[in-house]
Design an enzyme around this catalytic site. Structure first.
Site, mmCIF file in Angstrom:
data_model
loop_
_atom_site.group_PDB
_atom_site.id
_atom_site.type_symbol
_atom_site.label_atom_id
_atom_site.label_comp_id
_atom_site.label_asym_id
_atom_site.label_seq_id
_atom_site.Cartn_x
_atom_site.Cartn_y
_atom_site.Cartn_z
ATOM 1 N N GLY A 31 1.314 4.965 -1.841
ATOM 2 C CA GLY A 31 2.155 4.975 -0.642
ATOM 3 C C GLY A 31 1.354 4.727 0.619
ATOM 4 O O GLY A 31 0.220 4.246 0.560
ATOM 5 N N LEU A 33 1.984 2.487 2.807
ATOM 6 C CA LEU A 33 1.745 1.067 2.548
ATOM 7 C C LEU A 33 1.416 0.279 3.813
ATOM 8 O O LEU A 33 1.974 0.517 4.872
ATOM 9 C CB LEU A 33 2.976 0.460 1.868
ATOM 10 C CG LEU A 33 3.401 1.150 0.572
ATOM 11 C CD1 LEU A 33 4.588 0.429 -0.042
ATOM 12 C CD2 LEU A 33 2.249 1.228 -0.420
ATOM 13 N N HIS A 37 -1.248 -3.736 0.644
ATOM 14 C CA HIS A 37 -0.376 -3.445 -0.510
ATOM 15 C C HIS A 37 0.713 -4.510 -0.646
ATOM 16 O O HIS A 37 1.048 -4.959 -1.730
ATOM 17 C CB HIS A 37 0.354 -2.104 -0.327
ATOM 18 C CG HIS A 37 -0.546 -0.913 -0.277
ATOM 19 N ND1 HIS A 37 -0.732 -0.166 0.864
ATOM 20 C CD2 HIS A 37 -1.282 -0.323 -1.245
ATOM 21 C CE1 HIS A 37 -1.544 0.832 0.607
ATOM 22 N NE2 HIS A 37 -1.900 0.772 -0.663
ATOM 23 N N LYS A 152 -10.503 -4.739 -2.265
ATOM 24 C CA LYS A 152 -11.205 -3.769 -1.414
ATOM 25 C C LYS A 152 -11.781 -2.641 -2.279
ATOM 26 O O LYS A 152 -12.898 -2.210 -2.087
ATOM 27 C CB LYS A 152 -10.269 -3.179 -0.355
ATOM 28 C CG LYS A 152 -11.013 -2.197 0.543
ATOM 29 C CD LYS A 152 -10.218 -1.820 1.748
ATOM 30 C CE LYS A 152 -9.143 -0.825 1.451
ATOM 31 N NZ LYS A 152 -9.657 0.521 1.117
ATOM 32 N N ASP A 153 -10.982 -2.191 -3.260
ATOM 33 C CA ASP A 153 -11.465 -1.153 -4.173
ATOM 34 C C ASP A 153 -12.159 -1.850 -5.338
ATOM 35 O O ASP A 153 -11.657 -1.883 -6.470
ATOM 36 C CB ASP A 153 -10.296 -0.287 -4.647
ATOM 37 C CG ASP A 153 -9.694 0.485 -3.492
ATOM 38 O OD1 ASP A 153 -10.412 1.296 -2.896
ATOM 39 O OD2 ASP A 153 -8.526 0.245 -3.152
ATOM 40 N N GLN A 156 -13.014 0.162 -8.470
ATOM 41 C CA GLN A 156 -11.769 0.517 -9.180
ATOM 42 C C GLN A 156 -11.281 -0.666 -10.018
ATOM 43 O O GLN A 156 -10.884 -0.513 -11.175
ATOM 44 C CB GLN A 156 -10.701 0.924 -8.163
ATOM 45 C CG GLN A 156 -9.308 1.038 -8.751
ATOM 46 C CD GLN A 156 -8.309 1.672 -7.799
ATOM 47 O OE1 GLN A 156 -8.302 2.885 -7.626
ATOM 48 N NE2 GLN A 156 -7.449 0.884 -7.190
ATOM 49 N N SER A 188 -6.415 -0.315 5.244
ATOM 50 C CA SER A 188 -6.494 0.879 4.396
ATOM 51 C C SER A 188 -5.508 1.898 4.930
ATOM 52 O O SER A 188 -5.281 1.970 6.149
ATOM 53 C CB SER A 188 -7.917 1.457 4.475
ATOM 54 O OG SER A 188 -7.904 2.788 4.029
ATOM 55 N N SER A 189 -4.943 2.680 4.012
ATOM 56 C CA SER A 189 -4.017 3.731 4.463
ATOM 57 C C SER A 189 -4.761 4.725 5.356
ATOM 58 O O SER A 189 -4.156 5.409 6.172
ATOM 59 C CB SER A 189 -3.432 4.468 3.268
ATOM 60 O OG SER A 189 -2.838 3.537 2.412
HETATM 61 O O1 PAF Z 1 -5.723 2.211 -5.363
HETATM 62 C C1 PAF Z 1 -4.906 3.163 -5.329
HETATM 63 O O2 PAF Z 1 -4.101 3.289 -4.412
HETATM 64 C C2 PAF Z 1 -4.936 4.191 -6.448
HETATM 65 O O3 PAF Z 1 -6.227 4.435 -6.877
HETATM 66 C C3 PAF Z 1 -4.028 3.822 -7.629
HETATM 67 C C4 PAF Z 1 -4.505 2.562 -8.321
HETATM 68 C C5 PAF Z 1 -2.612 3.635 -7.130
HETATM 69 C C6 PAF Z 1 -4.029 4.950 -8.657
HETATM 70 O O4 PAF Z 1 -3.554 6.137 -8.114
#
Ligand code: PAF
Length: 285
Positions: A31, A33, A37, A152-153, A156, A188-189
């Site tokens: 969220g 957003l 996103h 950006k991540d 991840q 970024s949030s």
């Molecule tokens: O990147 C994110 O916002 C979070 O790590 C994700 C992938 C939604 C998992 O909670």
């Protein structure tokens, strides 16, 4: 656009979609957003018949309880933005519908093959266990053909690719470029936690990363690292937590520019109490 809260309803709607010859694109989010996103949603809408987004502030990936408490929550704003971007289904579950009381307490076990020991992993113990746990659960429920993650991540993204390979999941991971504010600051949030002045100062991070490109490949990596950190910290409000120049596939440190065909600089910087991450690609063959 349909808002679904319960797991059971999601499973039944997805079964309906799967019984027809349609593709499902999935954008998992927590969220708050922003345009970053929404660029993932837009990409998914282009490439799939249906787009599902999830909004779930995942408690198991926060190693700092204050960070979890302060994480911005703005469901109405998010729903409006998703609808405008063409999203078809939003899944916004409650925590107790996702985790039972026992599993939320212990780190999810996964063989990260060392990807969790570097960069973010060093500073956020068990963060990626939480990410893999929630994303694997969401993938099981949504059963997407494609899932969209921002570059950006960067770490991840590498870990999600490892997860889908390890579990042999039939989903294509689509990476999307970093979306930046006009100043260059990566969206970024967390940016909404910055004051106007801090936001201005934080744009210095990308300005320095961009300038560092000019020194590749004629400056030794070790020297470039030191100079980049020093240049970012010229702004007294910015404190670099780490700046690593890594092999983009393995995330391991690279010593010489010729040592890998894909090299990325990844940085985490505190601007006041707000932790910001960014990265820059130095080499991709
Ligand atoms: O990147 C994110 O916002 C979070 O790590 C994700 C992938 C939604 C998992 O909670």
């Amino acid at each position: 656009m349909k808002l679904i809260i319960s797991k059971e309803e999601l499973v039944s709607v997805i079964s309906g979609l799967k019984s027809t010859n349609t593709t499902i694109g999935f954008v998992p989010t927590m969220g708050a957003l922003h345009r970053g996103h929404l660029s993932l949603v837009t990409e998914s809408v282009k490439q799939n018949h249906y787009t599902v987004a999830s909004i779930f502030v995942n408690p198991t990936q926060f190693n700092n309880p204050n960070d979890l408490k302060n994480y911005p929550r703005m469901l109405d704003h998010d729903l409006k933005a998703l609808k405008q971007s063409g999203c078809d289904i939003v899944f916004a579950p409650e925590t107790n519908d996702i985790y039972d009381t026992e599993e939320i307490k212990r780190p999810f076990e996964f063989d990260f093959k060392g990807l969790d020991k570097v960069m973010e992993g060093k500073f956020r113990p068990n963060h990626f266990n939480g990410v893999v746990h929630i994303v694997s659960k969401l993938f099981e429920l949504v059963r997407p053909d494609r899932a969209y993650f921002g570059e950006k991540d960067f770490q991840q993204l590498a870990i999600i690719r490892l997860m889908t390979d390890s579990y042999d999941m039939p989903v294509e991971i689509v990476s999307c470029p970093i979306v930046r504010e006009e100043s260059g600051l990566a969206m970024s949030s967390r940016n909404m936690l910055l004051s106007e002045h801090q936001r201005d100062v934080a744009s210095h991070i990308y300005a320095v990363l961009k300038e560092s490109l000019l020194f590749v490949p004629n400056t030794p990596i070790y020297e470039l690292k030191q100079c980049t950190i020093a240049a970012i910290e010229q702004k007294p409000e910015l404190k670099v937590e780490y700046f690593e120049i890594v092999n983009g596939h393995t995330l391991q440190d690279v010593e010489k520019w010729e040592d890998a065909d894909y090299i990325v600089g990844c940085v985490t910087v505190y601007c006041g109490n707000v932790r910001l991450i960014d990265n820059i690609c130095y080499k991709k063959l």
